[in-house]
Motif scaffolding. Structure first.
Motif, PDB file in Angstrom:
ATOM      1  N   UNK A  11      38.221  41.284  54.589  1.00  0.00           N
ATOM      2  CA  UNK A  11      38.691  39.448  54.332  1.00  0.00           C
ATOM      3  C   UNK A  11      39.134  39.749  53.136  1.00  0.00           C
ATOM      4  N   UNK A  12      39.666  38.072  52.660  1.00  0.00           N
ATOM      5  CA  UNK A  12      40.625  37.846  52.162  1.00  0.00           C
ATOM      6  C   UNK A  12      39.646  36.761  52.238  1.00  0.00           C
ATOM      7  N   UNK A  13      39.982  36.834  49.915  1.00  0.00           N
ATOM      8  CA  UNK A  13      38.971  35.122  49.654  1.00  0.00           C
ATOM      9  C   UNK A  13      40.187  34.937  47.980  1.00  0.00           C
ATOM     10  N   UNK A  14      40.693  32.875  48.492  1.00  0.00           N
ATOM     11  CA  UNK A  14      41.676  32.752  47.303  1.00  0.00           C
ATOM     12  C   UNK A  14      40.718  31.346  46.586  1.00  0.00           C
ATOM     13  N   UNK A  15      40.791  31.445  45.795  1.00  0.00           N
ATOM     14  CA  UNK A  15      40.553  30.312  44.596  1.00  0.00           C
ATOM     15  C   UNK A  15      41.045  30.356  43.481  1.00  0.00           C
ATOM     16  N   UNK A  16      40.971  28.316  43.893  1.00  0.00           N
ATOM     17  CA  UNK A  16      41.726  27.935  42.728  1.00  0.00           C
ATOM     18  C   UNK A  16      40.991  26.764  41.979  1.00  0.00           C
ATOM     19  N   UNK A  17      41.378  26.581  40.708  1.00  0.00           N
ATOM     20  CA  UNK A  17      41.407  25.290  40.099  1.00  0.00           C
ATOM     21  C   UNK A  17      42.187  24.612  39.554  1.00  0.00           C
ATOM     22  N   UNK A  18      42.372  23.166  39.588  1.00  0.00           N
ATOM     23  CA  UNK A  18      42.784  22.658  38.610  1.00  0.00           C
ATOM     24  C   UNK A  18      42.612  21.328  38.011  1.00  0.00           C
ATOM     25  N   UNK A  19      42.868  20.776  36.712  1.00  0.00           N
ATOM     26  CA  UNK A  19      42.436  19.603  35.571  1.00  0.00           C
ATOM     27  C   UNK A  19      43.024  19.013  35.637  1.00  0.00           C
TER      28      UNK A  19
ATOM     29  N   UNK B 166      46.976  40.299  55.494  1.00  0.00           N
ATOM     30  CA  UNK B 166      47.069  39.135  55.095  1.00  0.00           C
ATOM     31  C   UNK B 166      47.518  38.531  54.671  1.00  0.00           C
ATOM     32  N   UNK B 167      49.715  39.024  54.870  1.00  0.00           N
ATOM     33  CA  UNK B 167      50.361  38.101  54.428  1.00  0.00           C
ATOM     34  C   UNK B 167      51.508  38.646  53.552  1.00  0.00           C
ATOM     35  N   UNK B 168      50.925  39.770  52.477  1.00  0.00           N
ATOM     36  CA  UNK B 168      50.962  39.736  50.822  1.00  0.00           C
ATOM     37  C   UNK B 168      50.209  40.816  50.232  1.00  0.00           C
ATOM     38  N   UNK B 169      48.784  41.499  51.070  1.00  0.00           N
ATOM     39  CA  UNK B 169      48.130  42.408  50.272  1.00  0.00           C
ATOM     40  C   UNK B 169      48.932  43.795  50.821  1.00  0.00           C
ATOM     41  N   UNK B 170      49.983  44.211  51.603  1.00  0.00           N
ATOM     42  CA  UNK B 170      49.965  45.480  51.477  1.00  0.00           C
ATOM     43  C   UNK B 170      51.891  45.948  50.805  1.00  0.00           C
ATOM     44  N   UNK B 171      51.002  46.543  50.335  1.00  0.00           N
ATOM     45  CA  UNK B 171      52.559  46.438  49.160  1.00  0.00           C
ATOM     46  C   UNK B 171      53.278  48.273  49.549  1.00  0.00           C
ATOM     47  N   UNK B 172      54.786  47.778  49.127  1.00  0.00           N
ATOM     48  CA  UNK B 172      55.510  49.551  50.223  1.00  0.00           C
ATOM     49  C   UNK B 172      55.514  50.152  48.391  1.00  0.00           C
ATOM     50  N   UNK B 173      54.925  49.407  47.529  1.00  0.00           N
ATOM     51  CA  UNK B 173      55.409  50.787  46.428  1.00  0.00           C
ATOM     52  C   UNK B 173      54.385  49.863  45.059  1.00  0.00           C
ATOM     53  N   UNK B 174      53.279  50.860  44.923  1.00  0.00           N
ATOM     54  CA  UNK B 174      52.208  50.515  43.897  1.00  0.00           C
ATOM     55  C   UNK B 174      52.793  50.768  42.821  1.00  0.00           C
ATOM     56  N   UNK B 175      53.836  51.033  42.230  1.00  0.00           N
ATOM     57  CA  UNK B 175      54.166  51.334  40.575  1.00  0.00           C
ATOM     58  C   UNK B 175      54.819  52.586  40.632  1.00  0.00           C
ATOM     59  N   UNK B 176      54.529  53.088  41.859  1.00  0.00           N
ATOM     60  CA  UNK B 176      54.539  55.242  42.107  1.00  0.00           C
ATOM     61  C   UNK B 176      55.205  55.535  42.586  1.00  0.00           C
ATOM     62  N   UNK B 177      54.782  54.409  43.762  1.00  0.00           N
ATOM     63  CA  UNK B 177      56.022  55.412  44.764  1.00  0.00           C
ATOM     64  C   UNK B 177      55.322  55.139  45.950  1.00  0.00           C
ATOM     65  N   UNK B 178      54.263  54.545  46.103  1.00  0.00           N
ATOM     66  CA  UNK B 178      52.985  54.639  47.172  1.00  0.00           C
ATOM     67  C   UNK B 178      52.556  54.142  47.619  1.00  0.00           C
ATOM     68  N   UNK B 179      52.432  53.696  48.933  1.00  0.00           N
ATOM     69  CA  UNK B 179      51.915  52.278  49.867  1.00  0.00           C
ATOM     70  C   UNK B 179      50.962  51.919  49.021  1.00  0.00           C
ATOM     71  N   UNK B 180      50.640  50.703  49.450  1.00  0.00           N
ATOM     72  CA  UNK B 180      49.445  50.532  48.688  1.00  0.00           C
ATOM     73  C   UNK B 180      48.349  49.364  49.282  1.00  0.00           C
ATOM     74  N   UNK B 181      47.420  49.057  48.781  1.00  0.00           N
ATOM     75  CA  UNK B 181      46.542  47.885  49.461  1.00  0.00           C
ATOM     76  C   UNK B 181      46.155  46.684  48.303  1.00  0.00           C
ATOM     77  N   UNK B 182      46.074  45.459  48.111  1.00  0.00           N
ATOM     78  CA  UNK B 182      46.139  44.895  46.882  1.00  0.00           C
ATOM     79  C   UNK B 182      44.817  44.168  46.940  1.00  0.00           C
ATOM     80  N   UNK B 183      43.234  44.883  45.562  1.00  0.00           N
ATOM     81  CA  UNK B 183      42.285  44.398  45.892  1.00  0.00           C
ATOM     82  C   UNK B 183      41.418  43.522  45.271  1.00  0.00           C
ATOM     83  N   UNK B 184      42.970  42.430  44.234  1.00  0.00           N
ATOM     84  CA  UNK B 184      42.394  41.658  44.082  1.00  0.00           C
ATOM     85  C   UNK B 184      44.181  40.958  42.859  1.00  0.00           C
ATOM     86  N   UNK B 185      43.947  39.287  42.631  1.00  0.00           N
ATOM     87  CA  UNK B 185      45.133  39.242  41.999  1.00  0.00           C
ATOM     88  C   UNK B 185      44.636  37.939  41.357  1.00  0.00           C
ATOM     89  N   UNK B 186      44.737  37.667  40.120  1.00  0.00           N
ATOM     90  CA  UNK B 186      44.342  36.987  39.084  1.00  0.00           C
ATOM     91  C   UNK B 186      45.712  36.229  38.188  1.00  0.00           C
TER      92      UNK B 186
END
Length: 256
Positions: free
Chosen positions: A89-97, A153-173
């Motif tokens: 699953x992928x959940x995105x949330x936002x707020x704007x005032x 889901x579009x952008x969550x699979x990354x080719x480089x985690x910063x150490x040269x390894x493939x990875x998957x994003x678990x959270x962004x803020x």
């Protein structure tokens, strides 16, 4: 009084008489910011208080079913029995005032009314996302579960985690965005009926917007170790001194 941007409707009417064809009009700002609902209260026939507000909060969840890597190890599905599945699953949330306030002065004694004044603006926004995966990463064993066993889901699979390894994003803020601005304006209204008018407004203002640093967490495998790599995302800032009709500014209050 309440008002809205007539540009989408004018574009719609114009395309009726061209080869471009007309698309459905949309009441809103295509490129502008900050998408606030605007209104005004008249103190007297020559003076009005102006205000705008946007309170936006929302979330979106997307789900996908994938093969259960542990349950289907060495036992491929046999028609017509479906393989065991788990959910990603992928959940995105936002707020704007957005809050705006201003003072409007008017001139004119007929259906045609001229006006001028100033507005002040302040806005705050943030966003974030969270990914949950049904298959845990296991670099050893039978079967070994790798990043490829996860839904893209579009952008969550990354080719480089910063150490040269493939990875998957678990959270962004994202970092918090904060902006302030002041604009002067001048305009005119023509009352086609006693309480209905059409008009145009143009402004010139100055503003500043700042976005703080954000955070991203990536889960990956290095050799036989599963770990999470947390990185900062850079912030940004904008400064503008321009007319409202320039869509490159950080305002977005177009002629209305």
């Amino acid at each position: 009084a309440i008002s809205f941007d007539a540009t989408p409707f004018l574009n719609y009417e114009g395309k009726l008489f061209s080869n471009a064809g007309a698309t459905d009009p949309t009441a809103g700002y295509t490129n502008g910011y900050p998408w606030a609902i605007k209104g005004k209260m008249f103190k007297d026939e020559k003076t009005a208080y102006r205000a705008g507000i946007r309170l936006g909060f929302g979330s979106m969840t997307e789900r996908a079913m994938v093969d259960d890597a542990s349950d289907n190890a060495g036992t491929p599905a046999s028609y017509p029995t479906e393989p065991a599945m788990v959910e990603d699953s992928y959940k995105m949330s936002y707020n704007g005032i957005v809050l705006t306030g201003g003072l409007e002065m008017r001139r004119g004694k007929t259906r045609l009314q001229g006006y001028y004044g100033a507005d002040a603006m302040i806005w705050v926004s943030m966003s974030g996302s969270k990914y949950t995966y049904g298959n845990a990463l296991t670099p050893t064993g039978t079967p070994a579960v790798i990043v490829a066993n996860s839904t893209n889901f579009g952008t969550n699979i990354v080719a480089n985690d910063g150490f040269g390894n493939a990875g998957r994003i678990t959270s962004t803020k994202s970092g918090m965005t904060f902006g302030i601005g002041v604009r002067g304006f001048i305009g005119a209204e023509y009352f086609i009926f006693p309480k209905i008018s059409v008009g145009a407004e143009y402004g010139w203002g100055i503003g500043y917007q700042m976005t703080g640093k954000g955070k991203q967490t990536v889960e990956s495998i290095a050799a036989t170790t599963v770990g999470e790599v947390e990185t900062e995302t850079a912030g940004s800032s904008k400064f503008g001194f321009d007319t409202d009709l320039n869509q490159g500014t950080i305002f977005g209050f177009r002629g209305s």
